[in-house]
Design a protein around this motif. Structure first.
Motif, PDB file in Angstrom:
ATOM      1  N   GLY A  68     -19.088  11.888  -8.817  1.00 28.54           N
ATOM      2  CA  GLY A  68     -20.428  11.678  -8.279  1.00 28.54           C
ATOM      3  C   GLY A  68     -20.488  11.609  -6.771  1.00 28.54           C
ATOM      4  O   GLY A  68     -21.514  11.879  -6.177  1.00 28.54           O
ATOM      5  N   ARG A  87     -30.146  16.170 -16.198  1.00 30.48           N
ATOM      6  CA  ARG A  87     -29.415  17.138 -17.023  1.00 30.48           C
ATOM      7  C   ARG A  87     -30.381  18.037 -17.809  1.00 30.48           C
ATOM      8  O   ARG A  87     -30.036  19.164 -18.163  1.00 30.48           O
ATOM      9  N   PHE A 116     -23.383  22.474 -13.650  1.00 30.30           N
ATOM     10  CA  PHE A 116     -23.936  21.188 -13.218  1.00 30.30           C
ATOM     11  C   PHE A 116     -22.919  20.500 -12.327  1.00 30.30           C
ATOM     12  O   PHE A 116     -21.741  20.355 -12.700  1.00 30.30           O
ATOM     13  N   ALA A 117     -23.331  20.065 -11.157  1.00 27.40           N
ATOM     14  CA  ALA A 117     -22.421  19.445 -10.186  1.00 27.40           C
ATOM     15  C   ALA A 117     -21.669  18.256 -10.789  1.00 27.40           C
ATOM     16  O   ALA A 117     -20.500  18.039 -10.468  1.00 27.40           O
ATOM     17  N   ARG A 118     -22.298  17.503 -11.661  1.00 28.44           N
ATOM     18  CA  ARG A 118     -21.623  16.349 -12.279  1.00 28.44           C
ATOM     19  C   ARG A 118     -20.451  16.763 -13.162  1.00 28.44           C
ATOM     20  O   ARG A 118     -19.553  15.978 -13.422  1.00 28.44           O
ATOM     21  N   ASP A 119     -20.473  18.005 -13.628  1.00 25.77           N
ATOM     22  CA  ASP A 119     -19.400  18.500 -14.497  1.00 25.77           C
ATOM     23  C   ASP A 119     -18.226  19.078 -13.715  1.00 25.77           C
ATOM     24  O   ASP A 119     -17.185  19.364 -14.294  1.00 25.77           O
ATOM     25  N   ASP A 165     -27.647  20.436  -8.615  1.00 28.28           N
ATOM     26  CA  ASP A 165     -27.176  19.243  -7.915  1.00 28.28           C
ATOM     27  C   ASP A 165     -27.122  18.041  -8.851  1.00 28.28           C
ATOM     28  O   ASP A 165     -27.913  17.929  -9.793  1.00 28.28           O
ATOM     29  N   ALA A 166     -26.198  17.133  -8.559  1.00 27.19           N
ATOM     30  CA  ALA A 166     -25.994  15.935  -9.389  1.00 27.19           C
ATOM     31  C   ALA A 166     -27.214  15.029  -9.421  1.00 27.19           C
ATOM     32  O   ALA A 166     -27.359  14.223 -10.346  1.00 27.19           O
ATOM     33  N   ASN A 167     -28.111  15.143  -8.452  1.00 27.06           N
ATOM     34  CA  ASN A 167     -29.304  14.294  -8.414  1.00 27.06           C
ATOM     35  C   ASN A 167     -30.408  14.777  -9.355  1.00 27.06           C
ATOM     36  O   ASN A 167     -31.397  14.076  -9.556  1.00 27.06           O
TER      37      ASN A 167
END
Length: 51
Positions: free
Chosen positions: A33, A11, A26-29, A6-8
């Protein structure tokens, strides 16, 4: 194991799991957001990853 982090989460969790031999996304990738949790969960289901 295959994980979608999850983005929270920091990394560094991605790096740690990868160093242990896991396949990690990774959710951010994969999206902005503001990506909805249901969309992240769907991505995990489609790619057979654990959230």
């Amino acid at each position: 194991m295959r994980f979608l982090i999850d983005a929270n989460m920091p990394r560094s969790v991605v790096a740690l799991l990868r160093s242990l031999g896991h396949h990690v996304e990774f959710a951010r990738d994969i999206g902005p957001g503001a990506t909805l949790d249901r969309d992240i969960a769907l991505r995990a289901k489609i790619t057979a990853r654990h959230c």
